[in-house]
Design a protein around this motif. Sequence first.
Motif, PDB file in Angstrom:
ATOM      1  N   SER A 132      16.164  27.207  -6.801  1.00 18.97           N
ATOM      2  CA  SER A 132      17.425  27.830  -6.392  1.00 18.97           C
ATOM      3  C   SER A 132      18.003  27.033  -5.230  1.00 18.97           C
ATOM      4  CB  SER A 132      17.186  29.286  -5.962  1.00 18.97           C
ATOM      5  OG  SER A 132      16.701  30.065  -7.037  1.00 18.97           O
ATOM      6  N   TRP A 133      19.237  26.577  -5.407  1.00 18.10           N
ATOM      7  CA  TRP A 133      19.913  25.768  -4.398  1.00 18.10           C
ATOM      8  C   TRP A 133      21.046  26.570  -3.767  1.00 18.10           C
ATOM      9  CZ3 TRP A 133      18.510  20.624  -3.398  1.00 18.10           C
ATOM     10  CH2 TRP A 133      17.655  20.024  -4.333  1.00 18.10           C
ATOM     11  N   ALA A 134      21.262  26.370  -2.478  1.00 13.53           N
ATOM     12  CA  ALA A 134      22.437  26.899  -1.784  1.00 13.53           C
ATOM     13  C   ALA A 134      23.056  25.756  -1.001  1.00 13.53           C
ATOM     14  CB  ALA A 134      22.050  28.039  -0.856  1.00 13.53           C
ATOM     15  N   PHE A 135      24.345  25.516  -1.223  1.00 12.76           N
ATOM     16  CA  PHE A 135      25.053  24.402  -0.596  1.00 12.76           C
ATOM     17  C   PHE A 135      26.113  24.955   0.356  1.00 12.76           C
ATOM     18  CE2 PHE A 135      23.718  22.977  -4.847  1.00 12.76           C
ATOM     19  CZ  PHE A 135      22.882  21.934  -4.479  1.00 12.76           C
ATOM     20  N   GLY A 150      29.347  20.764  -1.000  1.00 12.49           N
ATOM     21  CA  GLY A 150      30.033  22.003  -1.348  1.00 12.49           C
ATOM     22  C   GLY A 150      30.602  22.020  -2.756  1.00 12.49           C
ATOM     23  N   TYR A 151      30.844  20.855  -3.339  1.00 12.41           N
ATOM     24  CA  TYR A 151      31.374  20.805  -4.707  1.00 12.41           C
ATOM     25  C   TYR A 151      30.385  21.349  -5.738  1.00 12.41           C
ATOM     26  CZ  TYR A 151      28.525  16.557  -5.014  1.00 12.41           C
ATOM     27  OH  TYR A 151      27.481  15.669  -4.997  1.00 12.41           O
ATOM     28  N   LEU A 152      29.113  21.530  -5.327  1.00 13.35           N
ATOM     29  CA  LEU A 152      28.096  22.084  -6.229  1.00 13.35           C
ATOM     30  C   LEU A 152      27.933  23.597  -6.071  1.00 13.35           C
ATOM     31  CD1 LEU A 152      25.383  19.316  -5.798  1.00 13.35           C
ATOM     32  CD2 LEU A 152      26.800  19.693  -7.818  1.00 13.35           C
ATOM     33  N   ARG A 153      28.636  24.205  -5.132  1.00  6.54           N
ATOM     34  CA  ARG A 153      28.521  25.646  -4.936  1.00  6.54           C
ATOM     35  C   ARG A 153      28.884  26.394  -6.222  1.00  6.54           C
ATOM     36  NH1 ARG A 153      28.409  28.125   0.015  1.00  6.54           N
ATOM     37  NH2 ARG A 153      29.882  29.732  -0.651  1.00  6.54           N
ATOM     38  N   GLY A 154      28.075  27.379  -6.539  1.00  8.72           N
ATOM     39  CA  GLY A 154      28.331  28.189  -7.721  1.00  8.72           C
ATOM     40  C   GLY A 154      27.769  27.636  -9.011  1.00  8.72           C
ATOM     41  N   LEU A 155      27.262  26.400  -8.982  1.00  8.52           N
ATOM     42  CA  LEU A 155      26.684  25.801 -10.184  1.00  8.52           C
ATOM     43  C   LEU A 155      25.173  26.024 -10.201  1.00  8.52           C
ATOM     44  CD1 LEU A 155      28.564  22.367 -10.293  1.00  8.52           C
ATOM     45  CD2 LEU A 155      29.197  24.520 -11.396  1.00  8.52           C
ATOM     46  N   LYS A 156      24.630  26.232 -11.399  1.00 11.95           N
ATOM     47  CA  LYS A 156      23.190  26.392 -11.554  1.00 11.95           C
ATOM     48  C   LYS A 156      22.623  25.187 -12.284  1.00 11.95           C
ATOM     49  CE  LYS A 156      23.045  31.403 -11.411  1.00 11.95           C
ATOM     50  NZ  LYS A 156      22.555  32.649 -12.064  1.00 11.95           N
ATOM     51  N   PRO A 157      21.412  24.770 -11.933  1.00 11.65           N
ATOM     52  CA  PRO A 157      20.832  23.600 -12.603  1.00 11.65           C
ATOM     53  C   PRO A 157      20.640  23.840 -14.094  1.00 11.65           C
ATOM     54  CG  PRO A 157      19.577  24.188 -10.632  1.00 11.65           C
ATOM     55  CD  PRO A 157      20.525  25.309 -10.887  1.00 11.65           C
ATOM     56  N   VAL A 172      24.736  15.029 -13.005  1.00  9.43           N
ATOM     57  CA  VAL A 172      24.455  14.788 -11.591  1.00  9.43           C
ATOM     58  C   VAL A 172      23.067  15.331 -11.281  1.00  9.43           C
ATOM     59  CG1 VAL A 172      25.124  15.314  -9.209  1.00  9.43           C
ATOM     60  CG2 VAL A 172      26.891  14.923 -10.953  1.00  9.43           C
ATOM     61  N   THR A 173      22.214  14.509 -10.685  1.00  6.28           N
ATOM     62  CA  THR A 173      20.906  14.991 -10.247  1.00  6.28           C
ATOM     63  C   THR A 173      20.901  15.149  -8.734  1.00  6.28           C
ATOM     64  OG1 THR A 173      19.911  12.790  -9.977  1.00  6.28           O
ATOM     65  CG2 THR A 173      19.795  13.788 -12.171  1.00  6.28           C
ATOM     66  N   VAL A 174      20.240  16.199  -8.274  1.00  2.71           N
ATOM     67  CA  VAL A 174      20.033  16.434  -6.847  1.00  2.71           C
ATOM     68  C   VAL A 174      18.534  16.565  -6.629  1.00  2.71           C
ATOM     69  CG1 VAL A 174      20.591  17.845  -4.846  1.00  2.71           C
ATOM     70  CG2 VAL A 174      22.243  17.625  -6.704  1.00  2.71           C
ATOM     71  N   GLY A 208       8.310  15.661  -4.808  1.00  3.01           N
ATOM     72  CA  GLY A 208       9.737  15.918  -4.928  1.00  3.01           C
ATOM     73  C   GLY A 208      10.093  16.967  -5.950  1.00  3.01           C
ATOM     74  N   LEU A 209      11.326  17.430  -5.842  1.00  2.00           N
ATOM     75  CA  LEU A 209      11.957  18.332  -6.799  1.00  2.00           C
ATOM     76  C   LEU A 209      13.244  17.699  -7.265  1.00  2.00           C
ATOM     77  CD1 LEU A 209      11.573  21.510  -4.603  1.00  2.00           C
ATOM     78  CD2 LEU A 209      10.332  21.137  -6.737  1.00  2.00           C
ATOM     79  N   VAL A 210      13.511  17.768  -8.560  1.00  2.00           N
ATOM     80  CA  VAL A 210      14.717  17.184  -9.141  1.00  2.00           C
ATOM     81  C   VAL A 210      15.399  18.230 -10.007  1.00  2.00           C
ATOM     82  CG1 VAL A 210      15.703  15.319 -10.516  1.00  2.00           C
ATOM     83  CG2 VAL A 210      13.598  14.924  -9.206  1.00  2.00           C
ATOM     84  N   SER A 211      16.688  18.460  -9.764  1.00  2.00           N
ATOM     85  CA  SER A 211      17.490  19.360 -10.592  1.00  2.00           C
ATOM     86  C   SER A 211      18.655  18.597 -11.203  1.00  2.00           C
ATOM     87  CB  SER A 211      18.026  20.533  -9.765  1.00  2.00           C
ATOM     88  OG  SER A 211      16.993  21.395  -9.351  1.00  2.00           O
TER      89      SER A 211
END
Length: 231
Positions: A192-195, A202-209, A63-65, A28-31
């Motif tokens: 690198s995440w893209a939502f 979509g509420y995470l768009r523009g945020l960086k881990p 928040v973790t993803v 897994g990957l966790v951000s």
Amino acid sequence: MGVAVSKGAAEGALTGFPPAPWHLGASGLVSVFLVDEDRLPGSFAELRPAGWRPFRVGGRVVVTVSSISYSEGGVLAYDEIVVATPVRRGASVGASVPQIWVDSEASRNGARALWGIPKELAQFHRTTTAKSVGAGMDLDGTAAVRLSAKIGLPLTPRRLKLPDFSLIQRFAGSEFVSRHFVVTGVRLARVSWAFGEGGPLGYLRGLKPLVSVAMPDVALVFGFETAARPV
């Protein structure tokens, strides 16, 4: 001559999912993200039992993803995107899962029934090498998540048993507290995440881990202890 069937196998045949606890292998990957509370969907509060509060840093919610692939050899094999928040009530700490998707009906049904985890179904794709991961999740044919990751140096010298953790859930008229443990190594990662715009993340768009890690070889015992009560 009859065939002997174990109690666990018999229960799984009746319910469509394995009985608890689930013994799983995964990578897994966790951000970790910091998110303004007014950006969060209502499920963050609705699926968290009363009295529990999310952890905050600088006024923003932690928040973790995670993108996780559960492998053959455990009781189930499937892919997953899970969103969680660390929570606390007095001196007690745990985590709450407001959003989660899998590509296994057995995983979805079992998690809901056993631990109040609100799994939904999605479609996944993943490519991996020793040093990279590319993955995505689609909902009804539309891209909801895309990610690419570079795997870096180890943060632990070997696989270690991490502290047991609790999930705190409110779901379908009940509150659940379930206990789990993980054995894993931890490595640095750059993810690198893209939502998808308009999608459930979509509420995470523009945020960086704030930080990301990789866990390439996980052994997990999920739900070795559970308490549930109606509310």
